[in-house]
Design a protein around this motif. Sequence first.
Motif, PDB file in Angstrom:
ATOM      1  N   LEU A 102       0.843  -1.204   0.000  1.00  0.00           N
ATOM      2  CA  LEU A 102       0.000   0.000   0.000  1.00  0.00           C
ATOM      3  C   LEU A 102       0.871   1.243   0.000  1.00  0.00           C
ATOM      4  O   LEU A 102       2.008   1.204   0.486  1.00  0.00           O
ATOM      5  CB  LEU A 102      -0.879   0.016   1.260  1.00  0.00           C
ATOM      6  N   PRO A 103       0.316   2.340  -0.509  1.00  0.00           N
ATOM      7  CA  PRO A 103       1.065   3.610  -0.375  1.00  0.00           C
ATOM      8  C   PRO A 103       1.257   3.912   1.104  1.00  0.00           C
ATOM      9  O   PRO A 103       0.451   3.522   1.943  1.00  0.00           O
ATOM     10  CB  PRO A 103       0.115   4.640  -1.016  1.00  0.00           C
ATOM     11  N   ASP A 130       0.853   6.430   2.961  1.00  0.00           N
ATOM     12  CA  ASP A 130      -0.177   7.180   3.691  1.00  0.00           C
ATOM     13  C   ASP A 130      -1.574   6.586   3.547  1.00  0.00           C
ATOM     14  O   ASP A 130      -2.572   7.256   3.794  1.00  0.00           O
ATOM     15  CB  ASP A 130      -0.162   8.648   3.207  1.00  0.00           C
ATOM     16  N   HIS A 131      -1.655   5.329   3.143  1.00  0.00           N
ATOM     17  CA  HIS A 131      -2.960   4.681   2.969  1.00  0.00           C
ATOM     18  C   HIS A 131      -3.622   4.484   4.339  1.00  0.00           C
ATOM     19  O   HIS A 131      -2.926   4.154   5.304  1.00  0.00           O
ATOM     20  CB  HIS A 131      -2.752   3.324   2.273  1.00  0.00           C
ATOM     21  N   ASP A 152      -3.625   0.030   7.792  1.00  0.00           N
ATOM     22  CA  ASP A 152      -2.272  -0.357   8.209  1.00  0.00           C
ATOM     23  C   ASP A 152      -2.344  -1.685   8.965  1.00  0.00           C
ATOM     24  O   ASP A 152      -3.421  -2.264   9.113  1.00  0.00           O
ATOM     25  CB  ASP A 152      -1.618   0.750   9.047  1.00  0.00           C
ATOM     26  N   LEU A 204     -10.521  -3.858   0.810  1.00  0.00           N
ATOM     27  CA  LEU A 204      -9.890  -3.159  -0.309  1.00  0.00           C
ATOM     28  C   LEU A 204     -10.603  -3.428  -1.638  1.00  0.00           C
ATOM     29  O   LEU A 204     -10.033  -3.273  -2.719  1.00  0.00           O
ATOM     30  CB  LEU A 204      -8.416  -3.607  -0.408  1.00  0.00           C
ATOM     31  N   GLU A 206     -10.370  -0.802  -4.378  1.00  0.00           N
ATOM     32  CA  GLU A 206      -9.056  -0.350  -4.890  1.00  0.00           C
ATOM     33  C   GLU A 206      -8.766  -0.882  -6.288  1.00  0.00           C
ATOM     34  O   GLU A 206      -9.302  -1.911  -6.701  1.00  0.00           O
ATOM     35  CB  GLU A 206      -7.941  -0.841  -3.952  1.00  0.00           C
ATOM     36  N   LYS A 209       0.437   5.957  -5.907  1.00  0.00           N
ATOM     37  CA  LYS A 209      -0.997   5.837  -5.620  1.00  0.00           C
ATOM     38  C   LYS A 209      -1.831   5.470  -6.837  1.00  0.00           C
ATOM     39  O   LYS A 209      -2.968   5.899  -6.987  1.00  0.00           O
ATOM     40  CB  LYS A 209      -1.518   7.147  -5.003  1.00  0.00           C
ATOM     41  N   ILE A 259      -2.981  -0.708  -5.540  1.00  0.00           N
ATOM     42  CA  ILE A 259      -2.323  -1.474  -4.496  1.00  0.00           C
ATOM     43  C   ILE A 259      -1.936  -2.831  -5.077  1.00  0.00           C
ATOM     44  O   ILE A 259      -2.415  -3.202  -6.152  1.00  0.00           O
ATOM     45  CB  ILE A 259      -3.234  -1.687  -3.272  1.00  0.00           C
TER      46      ILE A 259
END
Lengths: 295, 295
Positions: free
Chosen positions: A173-174, A176-177, A180, A190, A193, A240, A243
Amino acid sequence: MNYQVELRHFIYFLAVAEELHYRKAAEKLFISQPGLSTQIKQMEEILQTQLFVRDKKKVRLTPAGEFLKKEVEFILNHLDQTKKQLKLIGHGHMGEVRIGFLGSAMQNVVPDLLVGLKEKYPLLHTTLEELSNRAQMNAILSDRLDLGFVRMSRVPKGLEVKPVFEDTFSLVLPQDHPIDSKNFKSIDQLVLEDFILFAQDYSPEYYDTVLSICEDSGFVPKVSHKSVHAQTIFKLVENKLGIAIVPTTLQHGFQMEVKFIEMKQIKQRAVLSMVWKADNRNPALKNCMDLLLKL
Amino acid sequence: MNYQVELRHFIYFLAVAEELHYRKAAEKLFISQPGLSTQIKQMEEILQTQLFVRDKKKVRLTPAGEFLKKEVEFILNHLDQTKKQLKLIGHGHMGEVRIGFLGSAMQNVVPDLLVGLKEKYPLLHTTLEELSNRAQMNAILSDRLDLGFVRMSRVPKGLEVKPVFEDTFSLVLPQDHPIDSKNFKSIDQLVLEDFILFAQDYSPEYYDTVLSICEDSGFVPKVSHKSVHAQTIFKLVENKLGIAIVPTTLQHGFQMEVKFIEMKQIKQRAVLSMVWKADNRNPALKNCMDLLLKL
DNA sequence: TCTACTTGATAATTCATAGTTATTAAATAA
DNA sequence: TTATTTAATAACTATGAATTATCAAGTAGA
């Protein structure tokens, strides 16, 4: 009369040339003096050249004998060396193993193998080539490769396959997604996504496995990008554009700004297998595989 | 069980490696197929290395076999070459003859020999060294030379000598000397002259012979100068420092302003002989001497 | 110069083994 | 299926390497 010199003659000749004394030379060779005498005489007849002068019981080399002595020394030394090398090659301690691999095997299995080989068989050469699953199998079938590292469990006739490393899958994942490792529960968080995956024809089994992971959570992923390079996949995630789901070990060895979430709880595993031709006669290959299974 | 590979094995191995077919290889070798089979098997046991794979009646080389094939080809080729060279050396068609000579032999005998050798034995090397009679004989005795050209009829024990060229003596006079071939009758016309001769220790027999020539005419020559080089002697005569008596062939090959008067009527001759060690084993020496006597 | 002791060569014999023939098993090809 | 071809195996033969016994020639010591 015999018409061919033999190595036996050379060995006898060298003993006499060194000792310049038949009895002593015969002792050194553990044969009787008359036997040695007749063999040397026979040798001179075969070569049609006198090698020794017997003058008043003194044995000396003729110029031709001097010449032959140097040559025989060379030939016997070379032969010794050849026999040693031959044995090393025959027992797979020397020679070459041609290895193909998927990029994703470069993180642990292949380097470990190379280090192990270097230590156990320092005279063994390896050549390495990064290739797709299919390309590896073709290369092995046409005897251009000895060993491949693929993510395939079923292989064409004539090939054999054996798993060597099992890995969990990780979400990529990026940084700052919102998801976590703390709040991650299941892949269906997800659903919406875009997914970035390894290309289907590069590694079909990986592709199918990832799809089955999603299927188990009850959805079909929207695949926005495909690539054959992990590096590319991570770059896309970093930016971004989606994913990814990749084997966990890929988190090492790349410079990237993404986060990995290992999905230990799902049953699917990323299996790396070695592939080889059933009738490959390279003795080094066997040593290679034995070593690999001990790692 | 035998513990030693033989050249026979290598020859058999190469035939099988080339044909990849036991029966055909056996035919080529003029032996039976079972004999070949057992010999190859035995070879593999001796070398403790498998050389061929027999898969579904297809004979192929193992990697070790491929390696050995290259080596065996090299060894057998090298051996062939060695046998040829050995025969050449043994028969004196190849190798080296070390020749010593007096400066006065450089006019005809030695050059003729070298040309003859070059033509008949192109692979034979010669080394040349200009030395005094004594120095040549010492060098031959200590095996530093094979053949010498001297003006000596008696030689030390262990050496042999044989005349190869007989030359008349000539008077050497300044160009404007009153005596010439027309008015020359006998050496006693020159009783009062100073004589220039080759040094006694350089060529004692020459020295004695010249003295005997004068003695036959009833006088003892006054010797003013001695030299080891013909060039020097001629220079001294040119400058009217005396007259000389030398072997006639010396009139060729030097740039000089002197006149030669050949003394055919006197009985003494300048004899050039070859000298060699009786037990010299260099086969090239014999060829050398045979050729010399045919010239 | 005799004797004792070397040396390498020769002769007769033994014995190891390379090579033979006969046969078999396995794989192709017809 | 049968016929043919392959290499391997077994039993045997015969070549020739190596042995023992002996000799001739040379060397060393008295």
